[in-house]
Design an enzyme around this catalytic site. Structure first.
Site, PDB file in Angstrom:
ATOM      1  N   ASP A  68       0.810  -1.214   0.000  1.00  0.00           N
ATOM      2  CA  ASP A  68       0.000   0.000   0.000  1.00  0.00           C
ATOM      3  C   ASP A  68       0.850   1.274   0.000  1.00  0.00           C
ATOM      4  O   ASP A  68       2.059   1.230   0.232  1.00  0.00           O
ATOM      5  CB  ASP A  68      -0.962  -0.008   1.207  1.00  0.00           C
ATOM      6  CG  ASP A  68      -0.314  -0.539   2.490  1.00  0.00           C
ATOM      7  OD1 ASP A  68       0.928  -0.534   2.573  1.00  0.00           O
ATOM      8  OD2 ASP A  68      -1.045  -0.965   3.390  1.00  0.00           O
ATOM      9  N   ASN A 140      -7.444  -2.561  14.413  1.00  0.00           N
ATOM     10  CA  ASN A 140      -8.866  -2.797  14.106  1.00  0.00           C
ATOM     11  C   ASN A 140      -9.067  -4.003  13.182  1.00  0.00           C
ATOM     12  O   ASN A 140     -10.151  -4.216  12.661  1.00  0.00           O
ATOM     13  CB  ASN A 140      -9.488  -1.539  13.488  1.00  0.00           C
ATOM     14  CG  ASN A 140      -8.863  -1.164  12.147  1.00  0.00           C
ATOM     15  OD1 ASN A 140      -8.036  -1.892  11.611  1.00  0.00           O
ATOM     16  ND2 ASN A 140      -9.266  -0.027  11.612  1.00  0.00           N
ATOM     17  N   HIS A 142      -7.423  -4.537  10.274  1.00  0.00           N
ATOM     18  CA  HIS A 142      -7.191  -4.342   8.833  1.00  0.00           C
ATOM     19  C   HIS A 142      -5.921  -5.062   8.389  1.00  0.00           C
ATOM     20  O   HIS A 142      -5.012  -5.313   9.192  1.00  0.00           O
ATOM     21  CB  HIS A 142      -7.157  -2.852   8.452  1.00  0.00           C
ATOM     22  CG  HIS A 142      -5.959  -2.082   8.909  1.00  0.00           C
ATOM     23  ND1 HIS A 142      -6.030  -0.794   9.397  1.00  0.00           N
ATOM     24  CD2 HIS A 142      -4.638  -2.395   8.944  1.00  0.00           C
ATOM     25  CE1 HIS A 142      -4.826  -0.364   9.683  1.00  0.00           C
ATOM     26  NE2 HIS A 142      -3.960  -1.307   9.441  1.00  0.00           N
ATOM     27  N   GLU A 147      -9.805  -1.784   5.320  1.00  0.00           N
ATOM     28  CA  GLU A 147     -10.353  -1.410   6.621  1.00  0.00           C
ATOM     29  C   GLU A 147     -11.667  -2.146   6.889  1.00  0.00           C
ATOM     30  O   GLU A 147     -12.361  -2.540   5.935  1.00  0.00           O
ATOM     31  CB  GLU A 147     -10.630   0.099   6.630  1.00  0.00           C
ATOM     32  CG  GLU A 147      -9.389   0.975   6.522  1.00  0.00           C
ATOM     33  CD  GLU A 147      -8.700   1.194   7.862  1.00  0.00           C
ATOM     34  OE1 GLU A 147      -8.628   0.246   8.679  1.00  0.00           O
ATOM     35  OE2 GLU A 147      -8.214   2.318   8.071  1.00  0.00           O
TER      36      GLU A 147
HETATM   37  C1  F6R Z   1       1.305  -1.365   6.094  1.00  0.00           C
HETATM   38  C2  F6R Z   1       0.072  -2.147   6.218  1.00  0.00           C
HETATM   39  C3  F6R Z   1      -0.747  -2.073   7.463  1.00  0.00           C
HETATM   40  C4  F6R Z   1       0.053  -2.438   8.719  1.00  0.00           C
HETATM   41  C5  F6R Z   1      -0.825  -2.382   9.962  1.00  0.00           C
HETATM   42  C6  F6R Z   1      -0.032  -2.669  11.229  1.00  0.00           C
HETATM   43  O1  F6R Z   1       1.908  -1.579   4.840  1.00  0.00           O
HETATM   44  O2  F6R Z   1      -0.277  -2.816   5.293  1.00  0.00           O
HETATM   45  O3  F6R Z   1      -1.852  -2.948   7.337  1.00  0.00           O
HETATM   46  O4  F6R Z   1       0.599  -3.722   8.565  1.00  0.00           O
HETATM   47  O5  F6R Z   1      -1.423  -1.129  10.074  1.00  0.00           O
HETATM   48  O6  F6R Z   1       0.867  -1.616  11.449  1.00  0.00           O
HETATM   49  P1  F6R Z   1       1.933  -1.688  12.634  1.00  0.00           P
HETATM   50  O7  F6R Z   1       2.893  -2.763  12.293  1.00  0.00           O
HETATM   51  O8  F6R Z   1       2.583  -0.316  12.627  1.00  0.00           O
HETATM   52  O9  F6R Z   1       1.172  -1.960  13.886  1.00  0.00           O
END
Ligand code: F6R
Length: 247
Positions: A68, A140, A142, A147
């Site tokens: 992303d 959450n 995702h 989301e």
């Molecule tokens: C980032 C991504 C997000 C993160 C998720 C967890 O490329 O795809 O889904 O993996 O938000 O983020 P952290 O590791 O910062 O808790």
């Protein structure tokens, strides 16, 4: 089949996973890797850089696709996920620049976004699909920027970020939540589920509730990570804190 592995610490998890990736690179040098940003994989990337320095991880024939990117943020912007990957991995290993793939957050609105999402899907296809996709887990539930919602997008798309997700990304934007883009480009749920193997990492007690729902709850778009239950080869790598609600 979902396999759960629990480690004593994020450091132990990262060491083991980096070893796993290095062995996959050795067995299949032209591997196509799907990569995630965020706090969780930082120690993994540090460990991969170390293994590369020690001559134990050769990326010269590997291809990467990141999950992303923020919309409206260009690749050279220091707040971009692309810049994050340069800092934590790409600048320190022997990946070929032409085999690093990223969604371009700087595309224009409307048709520009649709064309960019299409381009990415086709590039993944041309590369032969993703062999090993590494995922983090949002608090959450995702994955990528898919989301929680009433319905999920199957393919790469522009996604509206939830307030909690914008708060979690504020550190990249000088801790100003208001400066975090409201939209991002993300692989869709089907794009992710088409990877041959998936490893999801989650560390810390803040993830424990989503981990429990992801593994033991119903498959629901209200917790996008629960869709991983539908995949044949998913490994969930956790530290003890993230695993604390599992029986
Ligand atoms: C980032 C991504 C997000 C993160 C998720 C967890 O490329 O795809 O889904 O993996 O938000 O983020 P952290 O590791 O910062 O808790």
């Amino acid at each position: 089949m979902t396999r759960v592995r629990i480690f004593d610490s994020p450091a132990a998890l990262s060491r083991a996973l980096a070893g796993h990736v290095a062995r996959a690179l050795a067995a299949h040098p032209a591997i196509v890797l799907g990569l995630a940003t965020g706090r969780t994989p930082i120690p993994l990337y540090r460990e991969l850089v170390r293994l590369h320095g020690a001559g134990r991880a050769d990326f010269s024939r590997a291809t990467t696709f990141n999950l992303d990117e923020f919309l409206g943020v260009g690749a050279t912007d220091p707040r971009s996920y692309r810049a994050f990957m340069q800092t934590h991995l790409f600048d320190h290993v022997n990946l070929s620049a032409r085999r690093i793939h990223f969604l371009n957050g700087a595309v224009g609105p409307g048709r520009g976004v649709a064309r960019e999402c299409d381009r990415y899907e086709r590039a993944i296809e041309r590369a032969g699909g993703i062999d090993l996709q590494i995922l983090g887990l949002g608090m959450n539930g995702h994955i990528g920027f898919n989301e929680p919602a009433r319905a999920l997008a199957a393919r790469t798309h522009s996604a509206r970020l939830k307030p909690a997700t914008r708060r979690a990304n504020a550190p990249l934007f000088g801790n100003r939540v208001g400066a975090v883009p409201r939209e991002a480009l993300s692989m869709g749920m089907a794009t992710i589920l088409h990877a041959r193997r998936i490893v999801l990492l989650a560390t810390g007690s803040m993830k424990a509730r989503s981990v429990e729902r992801m593994i033991a709850g119903p498959v629901t778009p209200r917790l996008p990570a629960s869709f991983l239950q539908l995949h044949r080869h998913v490994d969930i790598w956790l530290d003890r804190a993230a695993a604390r609600n599992l029986g």
